[in-house]
Design a protein around this motif. Structure first.
Motif, PDB file in Angstrom:
ATOM      1  N   PHE A  28      -3.127   4.059  -2.565  1.00 31.86           N
ATOM      2  CA  PHE A  28      -3.110   3.068  -3.635  1.00 31.86           C
ATOM      3  C   PHE A  28      -2.690   1.717  -3.055  1.00 31.86           C
ATOM      4  CE2 PHE A  28      -1.743   7.192  -5.233  1.00 31.86           C
ATOM      5  CZ  PHE A  28      -2.637   7.425  -6.257  1.00 31.86           C
ATOM      6  N   THR A  29      -3.130   0.645  -3.682  1.00 31.14           N
ATOM      7  CA  THR A  29      -2.687  -0.691  -3.313  1.00 31.14           C
ATOM      8  C   THR A  29      -2.621  -1.556  -4.565  1.00 31.14           C
ATOM      9  OG1 THR A  29      -3.178  -2.655  -1.977  1.00 31.14           O
ATOM     10  CG2 THR A  29      -5.067  -1.411  -2.808  1.00 31.14           C
TER      11      THR A  29
ATOM     12  N   ALA B 175      -9.373   9.991 -11.648  1.00 25.68           N
ATOM     13  CA  ALA B 175      -9.720   9.649 -10.273  1.00 25.68           C
ATOM     14  C   ALA B 175      -8.531   9.718  -9.328  1.00 25.68           C
ATOM     15  CB  ALA B 175     -10.329   8.249 -10.223  1.00 25.68           C
ATOM     16  N   SER B 176      -7.323   9.654  -9.844  1.00 29.92           N
ATOM     17  CA  SER B 176      -6.155   9.635  -8.958  1.00 29.92           C
ATOM     18  C   SER B 176      -5.115  10.649  -9.398  1.00 29.92           C
ATOM     19  CB  SER B 176      -5.574   8.213  -8.901  1.00 29.92           C
ATOM     20  OG  SER B 176      -5.318   7.739 -10.213  1.00 29.92           O
TER      21      SER B 176
ATOM     22  N   THR C 140      -8.188   5.360   2.673  1.00 29.21           N
ATOM     23  CA  THR C 140      -8.689   4.308   1.803  1.00 29.21           C
ATOM     24  C   THR C 140      -7.691   4.107   0.678  1.00 29.21           C
ATOM     25  OG1 THR C 140     -11.005   4.832   2.285  1.00 29.21           O
ATOM     26  CG2 THR C 140     -10.554   3.568   0.285  1.00 29.21           C
TER      27      THR C 140
ATOM     28  N   CYS D  59       0.849  -1.187   0.000  1.00 27.86           N
ATOM     29  CA  CYS D  59       0.000   0.000   0.000  1.00 27.86           C
ATOM     30  C   CYS D  59       0.885   1.237   0.000  1.00 27.86           C
ATOM     31  CB  CYS D  59      -0.920   0.031   1.225  1.00 27.86           C
ATOM     32  SG  CYS D  59      -2.172  -1.282   1.260  1.00 27.86           S
TER      33      CYS D  59
ATOM     34  N   SER E 124      -6.879  -1.507  -8.235  1.00 27.49           N
ATOM     35  CA  SER E 124      -7.010  -1.362  -9.689  1.00 27.49           C
ATOM     36  C   SER E 124      -6.653   0.036 -10.164  1.00 27.49           C
ATOM     37  CB  SER E 124      -8.444  -1.712 -10.129  1.00 27.49           C
ATOM     38  OG  SER E 124      -8.785  -3.014  -9.729  1.00 27.49           O
ATOM     39  N   THR E 125      -5.681   0.649  -9.496  1.00 25.51           N
ATOM     40  CA  THR E 125      -5.240   1.982  -9.913  1.00 25.51           C
ATOM     41  C   THR E 125      -4.056   1.905 -10.867  1.00 25.51           C
ATOM     42  OG1 THR E 125      -3.847   2.100  -7.942  1.00 25.51           O
ATOM     43  CG2 THR E 125      -6.023   3.084  -7.798  1.00 25.51           C
TER      44      THR E 125
ATOM     45  N   GLU F  20     -10.158  -2.799  -2.334  1.00 25.49           N
ATOM     46  CA  GLU F  20      -9.762  -1.653  -1.535  1.00 25.49           C
ATOM     47  C   GLU F  20      -9.455  -2.071  -0.108  1.00 25.49           C
ATOM     48  OE1 GLU F  20     -12.641   1.433  -1.673  1.00 25.49           O
ATOM     49  OE2 GLU F  20     -12.214   1.986  -3.758  1.00 25.49           O
TER      50      GLU F  20
ATOM     51  N   LYS G  34      -6.996   2.564  -2.770  1.00 19.80           N
ATOM     52  CA  LYS G  34      -7.783   2.105  -3.903  1.00 19.80           C
ATOM     53  C   LYS G  34      -7.073   1.006  -4.677  1.00 19.80           C
ATOM     54  CE  LYS G  34     -10.183   6.515  -4.532  1.00 19.80           C
ATOM     55  NZ  LYS G  34     -10.495   7.614  -5.477  1.00 19.80           N
TER      56      LYS G  34
END
Length: 294
Positions: free
Chosen positions: A35-36, A80-81, A48, A22, A52-53, A41, A50
């Protein structure tokens, strides 16, 4: 923050592991992204992370002593990121990065593996590559004072001690025209031309809110001011955006005394001898006081 390291160690020694990585990226404007590389998630420490980033990282290189730890994170640009325009605007420059090894079946079992900042950031083909620099990279920064004629302080910092919100030194204005690095502003016309040269322009609202640039030229114009920046602000300025102008300082003793009345805090050495004086040698024929001879 640290999690249960002992439980994670026991999990790793069990032979059957459910671990992932993460990352948390905190920009200088306070926004934090999680992110992970897991397919779902995760959440801990109020964040949090996320899935699938598309964010991945190469193996973290860690060393003992004062060697610099480093790694590289790679990910996909998305609305989104991490957005391309945010990278272009420099919003991720110097952002803080933390990386954990986490048991996704029990996120309380985790270990902080890396902490540092983003160094070089490049993008290509809808993706970005971020160089991650460990905390020991800070040891490469030069420390101590430099003996030079101009002032070494930054206007308003702890060494300068000048109070920037003194009336007349901060002014707000509205953008009425934008052409590259040249801006036409309405307002801030209560001081002479050149007052903001070598100063700073901060964007107060709009798409580029929170970004800033140094002022190259400051000229009076009809109904306001004409400002030229040293470099364009990447976030995208638009007519109607509000900006704040900070008075400029050219680091000279006379400016410190006459413009800011701050001579007691001047951090330069105006009486350092010139190079001619350093190269002077004794002479019998005449007095040699260090002045250049033409």
């Amino acid at each position: 923050m640290g999690g249960d390291k002992q439980a994670l160690q026991a999990h790793l020694q069990s032979g059957l592991t459910t671990t992932c990585r993460c990352w948390a990226i905190t920009r200088r404007d306070g926004r934090t992204f999680g992110f992970t590389d897991h397919d779902m998630e995760l959440g801990f420490d109020g964040l949090t992370f996320k899935a699938s980033t598309g964010l991945t990282a190469s193996a973290i290189e860690q060393a003992t002593g004062l060697s610099i730890d480093n790694t590289e994170a790679m990910g996909a640009l998305s609305d989104a990121s991490v957005r391309d325009e945010d990278i272009e605007a420099g919003r991720f420059d110097g952002a803080e990065v933390r990386a954990w090894l986490v048991n996704w079946a029990d996120p309380t079992q985790r270990m902080l593996q890396f902490r540092g900042s983003i160094g070089e950031l490049r993008r290509a083909g809808g993706a970005f590559h971020a160089e991650l620099r460990g905390l020991t990279d800070l040891l490469n920064r030069p420390l101590g004072r430099i003996y030079q004629k101009p002032c070494t302080a930054v206007l308003g910092d702890k060494a300068c001690r000048f109070v920037l919100d003194t009336p007349g030194y901060l002014s707000e204005a509205e953008i009425v025209a934008v052409e590259g690095t040249e801006l036409r502003l309405q307002g801030a016309d209560d001081v002479d031309a050149g007052w903001f040269e070598r100063g700073r322009l901060d964007v107060l609202d709009g798409a580029a809110q929170g970004l800033w640039a140094s002022v190259k030229l400051d000229e009076q114009a009809k109904g306001g001011r004409a400002i030229t920046l040293w470099s364009a602000i990447g976030g995208g300025l638009a007519v109607g955006d509000r900006v704040q102008l900070t008075a400029g300082c050219d680091k000279r003793m006379s400016t410190c005394r006459l413009k800011f009345d701050n001579m007691l805090n001047f951090q330069g050495f105006p009486d350092l001898p010139h190079e001619d004086w350093v190269m002077a040698v004794p002479k019998r024929s005449s007095q040699h006081k260090g002045r250049s001879r033409r």
